[in-house]
Design a protein around this motif. Structure first.
Motif, PDB file in Angstrom:
ATOM      1  N   SER A 149       0.851  -1.189   0.000  1.00  0.00           N
ATOM      2  CA  SER A 149       0.000   0.000   0.000  1.00  0.00           C
ATOM      3  C   SER A 149       0.890   1.243   0.000  1.00  0.00           C
ATOM      4  N   PHE A 150       0.293   2.384  -0.284  1.00  0.00           N
ATOM      5  CA  PHE A 150       1.051   3.625  -0.376  1.00  0.00           C
ATOM      6  C   PHE A 150       1.279   4.273   0.993  1.00  0.00           C
ATOM      7  N   TYR A 151       2.494   4.790   1.183  1.00  0.00           N
ATOM      8  CA  TYR A 151       2.731   5.656   2.341  1.00  0.00           C
ATOM      9  C   TYR A 151       3.357   6.965   1.865  1.00  0.00           C
ATOM     10  N   THR A 152       2.922   8.047   2.475  1.00  0.00           N
ATOM     11  CA  THR A 152       3.246   9.388   1.983  1.00  0.00           C
ATOM     12  C   THR A 152       3.748  10.291   3.102  1.00  0.00           C
ATOM     13  N   LYS A 153       4.438  11.343   2.673  1.00  0.00           N
ATOM     14  CA  LYS A 153       5.044  12.281   3.624  1.00  0.00           C
ATOM     15  C   LYS A 153       4.075  13.374   4.073  1.00  0.00           C
ATOM     16  N   ASP A 154       3.389  13.984   3.123  1.00  0.00           N
ATOM     17  CA  ASP A 154       2.721  15.255   3.402  1.00  0.00           C
ATOM     18  C   ASP A 154       1.199  15.225   3.450  1.00  0.00           C
ATOM     19  N   LYS A 155       0.607  14.186   2.862  1.00  0.00           N
ATOM     20  CA  LYS A 155      -0.853  14.151   2.858  1.00  0.00           C
ATOM     21  C   LYS A 155      -1.343  12.716   2.735  1.00  0.00           C
ATOM     22  N   PRO A 156      -2.532  12.429   3.264  1.00  0.00           N
ATOM     23  CA  PRO A 156      -3.066  11.067   3.142  1.00  0.00           C
ATOM     24  C   PRO A 156      -3.569  10.790   1.729  1.00  0.00           C
ATOM     25  N   LYS A 218      11.908   1.842   9.339  1.00  0.00           N
ATOM     26  CA  LYS A 218      11.710   3.133  10.003  1.00  0.00           C
ATOM     27  C   LYS A 218      11.367   4.258   9.028  1.00  0.00           C
ATOM     28  N   HIS A 219      10.817   3.890   7.876  1.00  0.00           N
ATOM     29  CA  HIS A 219      10.369   4.914   6.931  1.00  0.00           C
ATOM     30  C   HIS A 219       9.233   5.748   7.519  1.00  0.00           C
ATOM     31  N   TYR A 220       8.568   5.179   8.538  1.00  0.00           N
ATOM     32  CA  TYR A 220       7.464   5.904   9.184  1.00  0.00           C
ATOM     33  C   TYR A 220       7.962   7.169   9.887  1.00  0.00           C
ATOM     34  N   GLU A 221       9.269   7.249  10.143  1.00  0.00           N
ATOM     35  CA  GLU A 221       9.808   8.467  10.746  1.00  0.00           C
ATOM     36  C   GLU A 221       9.697   9.658   9.793  1.00  0.00           C
ATOM     37  N   VAL A 222       9.614   9.356   8.503  1.00  0.00           N
ATOM     38  CA  VAL A 222       9.501  10.400   7.484  1.00  0.00           C
ATOM     39  C   VAL A 222       8.081  10.468   6.930  1.00  0.00           C
ATOM     40  N   CYS A 223       7.467   9.307   6.747  1.00  0.00           N
ATOM     41  CA  CYS A 223       6.122   9.239   6.166  1.00  0.00           C
ATOM     42  C   CYS A 223       5.088   8.961   7.260  1.00  0.00           C
ATOM     43  N   GLY A 286       2.446   7.304  15.703  1.00  0.00           N
ATOM     44  CA  GLY A 286       1.736   8.485  15.227  1.00  0.00           C
ATOM     45  C   GLY A 286       1.420   8.494  13.754  1.00  0.00           C
ATOM     46  N   VAL A 287       1.558   7.344  13.109  1.00  0.00           N
ATOM     47  CA  VAL A 287       1.217   7.256  11.683  1.00  0.00           C
ATOM     48  C   VAL A 287      -0.302   7.206  11.530  1.00  0.00           C
ATOM     49  N   THR A 288      -0.824   8.008  10.636  1.00  0.00           N
ATOM     50  CA  THR A 288      -2.260   8.003  10.349  1.00  0.00           C
ATOM     51  C   THR A 288      -2.568   6.858   9.388  1.00  0.00           C
ATOM     52  N   ILE A 289      -3.387   5.905   9.811  1.00  0.00           N
ATOM     53  CA  ILE A 289      -3.756   4.764   8.978  1.00  0.00           C
ATOM     54  C   ILE A 289      -5.052   5.102   8.246  1.00  0.00           C
TER      55      ILE A 289
END
Length: 326
Positions: A149-156, A218-223, A286-289
């Protein structure tokens, strides 16, 4: 520089294989790109233990994780010349080596988990494992790699329109590139080991992968946004160099294959546990799912199938055969 590095590993790998054989113990070198906390790494250590047990210590497996011996592409190239014995790669990464493998990269190919399992364990899956032999790559088994699935930095990402204009990291896979283009994004191939920095520096705005890979890298630290559109369910493939495989006796080959099959079952258990833990870890970080409606995504990629039908009808026929499996 890259060619010199590859040559270095070719020479060193060849030397280690021949020396270990002369001492009476065969050492199977296995390189992969994942970190040591990833369930795939644990499964391959398990496979190595089983090979050693079955062979009575005559064969040992040495695992090199975290791209120590190169990127996925470089590892496959080392297998082709027989300088590295084994690796684990995504089926998508094999497209450039064994073209039939691209069927697994087709978006929304499988109806559900049961359908995928029946295909992989059935005649189509087994045939595709051996399809790479003419390219010096023998597939041993599939590992569960979840859903990407997609993970993004700035917007859902709630709809395909949210992906428009973004630079999305993809594997070196034409199928993945075509899928991302169909959603209006710019596909950008980046090595997995370099992706964290690429996200940090804005070389790419987003990526796509399964939850354990997102968490352990740990990409979630950025996305901070993870959208569960689940566009692909691409299995990992444990592959072995046919040049090394053919150096083994039939009994040794049986030991290796049995151990690989046992490790696949073990990896599936590890994966299920890791997937649940990773999702919990992402939320705690704190990642928004996001759980979007998948239908707009399915419609957005329909053209990928039409493109395949025209450009590569023989591969499209395999896709159709997979769809017909009940």
């Amino acid at each position: 520089m890259k060619k010199n590095t590859l040559l270095f590993f070719v020479l060193i790998s060849s030397l280690l294989w021949s020396c270990s054989d002369q001492l009476g113990v065969k050492v199977i070198k296995l390189g992969h790109a994942q970190v040591v906390s990833h369930p795939v790494h644990e499964a391959m250590l398990f496979m190595g233990q089983k090979i050693e047990e079955k062979s009575g210590g005559k064969i040992k497996v040495k695992v090199y994780p975290n791209q120590q011996l190169g990127s996925e592409r470089e590892l496959v190239e080392l297998l082709q010349v027989g300088s590295l014995a084994m690796t684990k790669v995504s089926a998508a990464a094999l497209e450039g080596f064994a073209p039939m493998m691209q069927v697994y990269g087709m978006p929304y190919l499988f109806r559900d988990d049961a359908h995928q399992k029946k295909v992989l364990n059935g005649p189509i899956g087994k045939q595709l494992l051996l399809n790479g032999e003419k390219f010096w790559l023998r597939g041993l088994c599939y590992y569960d790699a979840g859903k990407r699935s997609f993970y993004t930095k700035d917007k859902p990402v709630n709809t395909p329109e949210d992906l428009k204009g973004l630079k999305v990291r993809v594997m070196e896979s034409p199928t993945a590139s075509n899928m991302v283009k169909a959603m209006g994004s710019s596909p950008t191939p980046v090595s997995y080991g370099e992706l964290y920095t690429a996200l940090q520096q804005g070389i790419v705005d987003a990526a796509e992968n399964n939850a354990p890979s997102l968490y352990t890298s740990k990409h979630y630290e950025v996305c901070k946004y993870y959208s569960l559109d689940e566009h692909t369910s691409i299995p990992d493939v444990v592959i072995m160099s046919t040049k090394v495989w053919n150096q083994l006796s039939p009994e040794e080959q049986a030991w290796v294959q049995e151990a690989a099959d046992e490790s696949a079952a073990y990896e599936a258990e590890l994966w299920a546990k890791s997937d649940a833990e990773s999702m919990a870890g992402l939320e705690a970080a704190g990642v928004t799912i996001v759980r979007p409606d998948k239908e707009p995504f399915r419609k957005a990629v329909e053209g990928v199938y039409e493109q395949l039908k025209v450009a590569q009808p023989e591969i499209y026929a395999v896709v159709q055969a997979i769809r017909e499996v009940q």
